[in-house]
Motif scaffolding. Structure first.
Motif, PDB file in Angstrom:
ATOM      1  N   GLU A   1      -5.030  -8.613  -9.472  1.00 47.49           N
ATOM      2  CA  GLU A   1      -6.099  -9.289  -8.546  1.00 47.49           C
ATOM      3  C   GLU A   1      -6.490  -8.885  -7.454  1.00 47.49           C
ATOM      4  OE1 GLU A   1      -5.169 -14.007 -10.520  1.00 47.49           O
ATOM      5  OE2 GLU A   1      -4.783 -13.480  -8.489  1.00 47.49           O
ATOM      6  N   PHE A   2      -5.409  -8.395  -6.547  1.00 44.56           N
ATOM      7  CA  PHE A   2      -5.732  -7.793  -5.222  1.00 44.56           C
ATOM      8  C   PHE A   2      -6.535  -6.476  -5.466  1.00 44.56           C
ATOM      9  CE2 PHE A   2      -4.836  -4.140  -2.660  1.00 44.56           C
ATOM     10  CZ  PHE A   2      -5.501  -4.580  -1.118  1.00 44.56           C
ATOM     11  N   ILE A   3      -5.920  -5.578  -6.556  1.00 44.76           N
ATOM     12  CA  ILE A   3      -6.693  -4.098  -6.288  1.00 44.76           C
ATOM     13  C   ILE A   3      -8.104  -4.438  -6.992  1.00 44.76           C
ATOM     14  CG2 ILE A   3      -6.048  -3.590  -8.829  1.00 44.76           C
ATOM     15  CD1 ILE A   3      -5.924  -1.451  -5.383  1.00 44.76           C
ATOM     16  N   GLU A   4      -8.377  -5.359  -7.900  1.00 46.76           N
ATOM     17  CA  GLU A   4      -9.900  -5.531  -8.311  1.00 46.76           C
ATOM     18  C   GLU A   4     -10.866  -5.646  -7.329  1.00 46.76           C
ATOM     19  OE1 GLU A   4     -12.144  -8.535 -11.594  1.00 46.76           O
ATOM     20  OE2 GLU A   4     -10.517  -9.496 -10.183  1.00 46.76           O
ATOM     21  N   ARG A   5     -10.273  -6.792  -6.397  1.00 45.75           N
ATOM     22  CA  ARG A   5     -11.432  -7.104  -5.410  1.00 45.75           C
ATOM     23  C   ARG A   5     -11.349  -5.782  -4.272  1.00 45.75           C
ATOM     24  NH1 ARG A   5     -12.586 -12.590  -5.546  1.00 45.75           N
ATOM     25  NH2 ARG A   5     -12.150 -12.935  -7.927  1.00 45.75           N
ATOM     26  N   ALA A  22      -2.385   5.921   1.763  1.00 46.32           N
ATOM     27  CA  ALA A  22      -3.922   6.057   1.540  1.00 46.32           C
ATOM     28  C   ALA A  22      -4.445   7.160   1.500  1.00 46.32           C
ATOM     29  CB  ALA A  22      -4.577   4.837   2.292  1.00 46.32           C
ATOM     30  N   TYR A  23      -4.223   7.901   2.412  1.00 41.64           N
ATOM     31  CA  TYR A  23      -4.747   9.418   2.535  1.00 41.64           C
ATOM     32  C   TYR A  23      -4.460  10.188   1.271  1.00 41.64           C
ATOM     33  CZ  TYR A  23      -5.228  13.968   4.717  1.00 41.64           C
ATOM     34  OH  TYR A  23      -5.708  15.352   4.996  1.00 41.64           O
ATOM     35  N   LYS A  24      -3.178  10.125   0.852  1.00 39.02           N
ATOM     36  CA  LYS A  24      -2.858  10.623  -0.402  1.00 39.02           C
ATOM     37  C   LYS A  24      -3.898  10.382  -1.677  1.00 39.02           C
ATOM     38  CE  LYS A  24       2.009  11.714   0.665  1.00 39.02           C
ATOM     39  NZ  LYS A  24       3.204  11.316   0.269  1.00 39.02           N
ATOM     40  N   GLU A  25      -4.181   9.137  -1.636  1.00 39.37           N
ATOM     41  CA  GLU A  25      -4.944   8.590  -2.683  1.00 39.37           C
ATOM     42  C   GLU A  25      -6.256   9.124  -2.498  1.00 39.37           C
ATOM     43  OE1 GLU A  25      -5.088   4.463  -2.381  1.00 39.37           O
ATOM     44  OE2 GLU A  25      -3.137   4.234  -3.418  1.00 39.37           O
ATOM     45  N   MET A  26      -6.940   9.096  -1.204  1.00 41.90           N
ATOM     46  CA  MET A  26      -8.472   9.425  -0.944  1.00 41.90           C
ATOM     47  C   MET A  26      -8.616  11.048  -0.663  1.00 41.90           C
ATOM     48  SD  MET A  26      -9.811   6.937  -0.958  1.00 41.90           S
ATOM     49  CE  MET A  26     -11.350   7.411  -0.584  1.00 41.90           C
ATOM     50  N   MET A  49       3.832   3.480  -7.241  1.00 42.24           N
ATOM     51  CA  MET A  49       3.661   2.100  -7.862  1.00 42.24           C
ATOM     52  C   MET A  49       2.241   1.888  -8.321  1.00 42.24           C
ATOM     53  SD  MET A  49       5.195  -0.800  -8.749  1.00 42.24           S
ATOM     54  CE  MET A  49       6.641  -0.617  -7.597  1.00 42.24           C
ATOM     55  N   ASP A  50       1.960   1.404  -9.575  1.00 43.37           N
ATOM     56  CA  ASP A  50       0.607   1.299 -10.159  1.00 43.37           C
ATOM     57  C   ASP A  50       0.064  -0.185  -9.723  1.00 43.37           C
ATOM     58  OD1 ASP A  50      -1.707   1.023 -11.515  1.00 43.37           O
ATOM     59  OD2 ASP A  50      -1.120   1.268 -13.329  1.00 43.37           O
ATOM     60  N   LEU A  51      -0.871  -0.517  -8.818  1.00 40.48           N
ATOM     61  CA  LEU A  51      -1.162  -1.596  -8.313  1.00 40.48           C
ATOM     62  C   LEU A  51      -2.019  -2.365  -9.397  1.00 40.48           C
ATOM     63  CD1 LEU A  51      -2.126  -1.100  -4.489  1.00 40.48           C
ATOM     64  CD2 LEU A  51       0.020  -1.785  -5.201  1.00 40.48           C
ATOM     65  N   HIS A  52      -2.604  -1.631 -10.222  1.00 37.23           N
ATOM     66  CA  HIS A  52      -3.399  -2.281 -11.278  1.00 37.23           C
ATOM     67  C   HIS A  52      -2.247  -2.936 -12.139  1.00 37.23           C
ATOM     68  CE1 HIS A  52      -6.203   1.010 -10.084  1.00 37.23           C
ATOM     69  NE2 HIS A  52      -7.185   0.000 -10.433  1.00 37.23           N
ATOM     70  N   ARG A  53      -1.099  -2.554 -12.360  1.00 38.91           N
ATOM     71  CA  ARG A  53      -0.073  -3.546 -13.082  1.00 38.91           C
ATOM     72  C   ARG A  53       0.539  -4.477 -12.169  1.00 38.91           C
ATOM     73  NH1 ARG A  53       5.383  -2.673 -13.531  1.00 38.91           N
ATOM     74  NH2 ARG A  53       5.466  -0.982 -12.390  1.00 38.91           N
ATOM     75  N   THR A  54       1.016  -4.050 -11.024  1.00 41.22           N
ATOM     76  CA  THR A  54       1.717  -5.170 -10.175  1.00 41.22           C
ATOM     77  C   THR A  54       0.697  -5.859  -9.344  1.00 41.22           C
ATOM     78  OG1 THR A  54       1.687  -3.291  -8.245  1.00 41.22           O
ATOM     79  CG2 THR A  54       3.773  -3.143  -9.712  1.00 41.22           C
TER      80      THR A  54
END
Length: 228
Positions: A9-13, A51-55, A1-6
């Protein structure tokens, strides 16, 4: 899931806070290798596989080697248990394979089943002091701590003793409910070169991933270790 799309506002902050504000905070910065090592251990400690997979890919681009990653994950077996560590080992292997890194990696063990207790005791003494030389005799768990936790893992190559203590600090801080052990390992960290300033920096750099309550608890434990 792309949080920048869904959730734009949250992911920006969040990204501003976690990737810009916190890493650049004046007088609270860490070198990138140490910061990513701490973040990976913290994400394992709080059980956040996603989050581990992201980092992890970011960490591999910032001075964290595949061997270091594996050593962090292996050490989690003692502080989180196999049940909570296994998902991180599996996803680490998947990401390394995607990057065409051949598995298994070179072996890092320096002990055998015959000398692991003896060498584990020496590692405990180096970190916590001479009083640990006889601690293994006081019960089954203390013997296992010396032979398994320290003899099997702390003696491995790939991470230094000070790096291993820092990783352990992050495991304990992130999972919560381990405050007595966190005080003890705060002392251990200070004994191997990770002073109060370093530990506070680690807490602050990991705060976006574990939140304020556990971060504040960790700082309380650091201060208690200094007082004692």
């Amino acid at each position: 899931m792309d949080l920048h799309r869904t959730d734009p506002e949250f992911i920006e902050r969040f990204e501003h806070f976690a990737f810009e504000e916190v890493p650049s905070e004046e007088n609270q910065q860490l070198e990138e290798k140490t910061r990513y090592m701490a973040i990976l251990a913290t994400l394992i400690g709080c059980g956040s596989v996603d989050a581990y997979k992201e980092m992890l890919p970011k960490a591999l681009e910032n001075d964290i080697t595949p061997v270091m990653v594996k050593e962090i994950v292996y050490q989690a077996a003692d502080y989180l248990g196999y049940g909570r560590m296994l998902p991180f080992l599996n996803c680490t292997n998947e990401i390394l394979a995607e990057k065409d890194i051949k598995l298994p990696l070179d072996g890092q063990a320096t002990t055998t089943l015959d000398d692991r207790l003896e060498k584990g005791i020496e590692a405990q003494v180096e970190i916590f002091g001479a009083h640990m030389r006889e601690a293994w005799k006081t019960g089954h768990i203390n013997r296992w701590l010396a032979a398994n936790c320290f003899g099997d893992y702390y003696t491995r190559k790939g991470l230094t003793i000070s790096e291993r203590e820092l990783v352990t600090f992050c495991f304990l801080m992130a999972q919560g409910g381990c405050e007595p052990q966190l005080v003890a390992h705060s002392k251990g960290n200070m004994n191997v070169g990770n002073d109060k300033d370093v530990l506070i920096r680690v807490v602050l750099q990991c705060l976006p991933y574990i939140g304020y309550p556990r971060s504040l608890n960790a700082i309380t434990c650091i201060n208690k270790a200094v007082e004692e």
